[in-house]
Design a protein around this motif. Sequence first.
Motif, mmCIF file in Angstrom:
data_model
loop_
_atom_site.group_PDB
_atom_site.id
_atom_site.type_symbol
_atom_site.label_atom_id
_atom_site.label_comp_id
_atom_site.label_asym_id
_atom_site.label_seq_id
_atom_site.Cartn_x
_atom_site.Cartn_y
_atom_site.Cartn_z
ATOM 1 N N PHE A 126 0.861 -1.182 0.000
ATOM 2 C CA PHE A 126 0.000 0.000 0.000
ATOM 3 C C PHE A 126 0.897 1.231 0.000
ATOM 4 N N VAL A 127 0.502 2.248 -0.762
ATOM 5 C CA VAL A 127 1.267 3.482 -0.870
ATOM 6 C C VAL A 127 0.385 4.636 -0.415
ATOM 7 N N ALA A 128 0.957 5.520 0.392
ATOM 8 C CA ALA A 128 0.197 6.657 0.897
ATOM 9 C C ALA A 128 0.865 7.966 0.506
ATOM 10 N N HIS A 129 0.054 9.005 0.436
ATOM 11 C CA HIS A 129 0.536 10.373 0.250
ATOM 12 C C HIS A 129 -0.267 11.238 1.205
ATOM 13 N N ASP A 130 0.411 11.962 2.081
ATOM 14 C CA ASP A 130 -0.268 12.754 3.117
ATOM 15 C C ASP A 130 -1.296 11.899 3.854
ATOM 16 N N ASP A 131 -0.908 10.700 4.200
ATOM 17 C CA ASP A 131 -1.691 9.732 4.966
ATOM 18 C C ASP A 131 -2.831 9.081 4.180
ATOM 19 N N ALA A 132 -3.170 9.567 2.988
ATOM 20 C CA ALA A 132 -4.230 8.951 2.179
ATOM 21 C C ALA A 132 -3.629 7.835 1.331
ATOM 22 N N ILE A 133 -4.273 6.684 1.310
ATOM 23 C CA ILE A 133 -3.817 5.578 0.461
ATOM 24 C C ILE A 133 -4.104 5.965 -0.985
ATOM 25 N N THR A 134 -3.052 6.022 -1.789
ATOM 26 C CA THR A 134 -3.199 6.452 -3.175
ATOM 27 C C THR A 134 -3.043 5.315 -4.174
ATOM 28 N N LYS A 154 -5.928 8.885 -8.108
ATOM 29 C CA LYS A 154 -6.340 9.417 -9.416
ATOM 30 C C LYS A 154 -6.508 10.930 -9.365
ATOM 31 N N GLU A 155 -7.041 11.426 -8.255
ATOM 32 C CA GLU A 155 -7.205 12.871 -8.112
ATOM 33 C C GLU A 155 -5.846 13.571 -8.061
ATOM 34 N N LEU A 156 -4.901 13.000 -7.337
ATOM 35 C CA LEU A 156 -3.560 13.591 -7.271
ATOM 36 C C LEU A 156 -2.892 13.594 -8.642
ATOM 37 N N LEU A 157 -3.048 12.514 -9.386
ATOM 38 C CA LEU A 157 -2.469 12.474 -10.723
ATOM 39 C C LEU A 157 -3.099 13.516 -11.639
ATOM 40 N N ALA A 158 -4.404 13.706 -11.507
ATOM 41 C CA ALA A 158 -5.090 14.689 -12.347
ATOM 42 C C ALA A 158 -4.633 16.107 -12.025
#
Length: 163
Positions: A126-134, A154-158
């Motif tokens: 599992f990978v997280a960014h700012d604690d959210a699993i991305t 997907k939102e971060l990539l967009a």
Amino acid sequence: MYGGWIAADVTAGQLAFIDGHDQRRIRVVDSDARSPQRYVDRQVPDPDGNLHFALHLPEFHRRGWFRPSAVLTSEAHTDLLATLEPWLADRRRQCDVVEAFGPPSWRHGNALAYATGDPADPVVVFVAHDDAITAAWTSEELFPNGLRLTTAGKELLAERPTS
């Protein structure tokens, strides 16, 4: 090279070169990419070095170099694989992963990996960014074929600049 993950990364690269086309290894499906790290940089929102190191965990585990801090039972591992897709459909945080699946086999920075005592079983990362699993991936399919982006991912990539 004084050991640690940098030495492990170099060793994994050398083993991949020596072994040639071993199908158990990381395979890049994007013909423009020259390394799994470049693929990850483009496909995963804000990956850090810990994710790049996690790419090698299944191979290190298979060779007996990775000693997990905790292991899943066969039943818990089967349940994790069976529920992974629907579980990732909702927004999750790192604490949700630990609450649902127990202590990880390896946790460093934004990556949490789950393995059983049998190196032949797929490792789940599992990978997280700012604690959210991305994102998440399993080694049952050669990375990055098993990559799954969450809604947050997907939102971060967009939002990522295209230049």
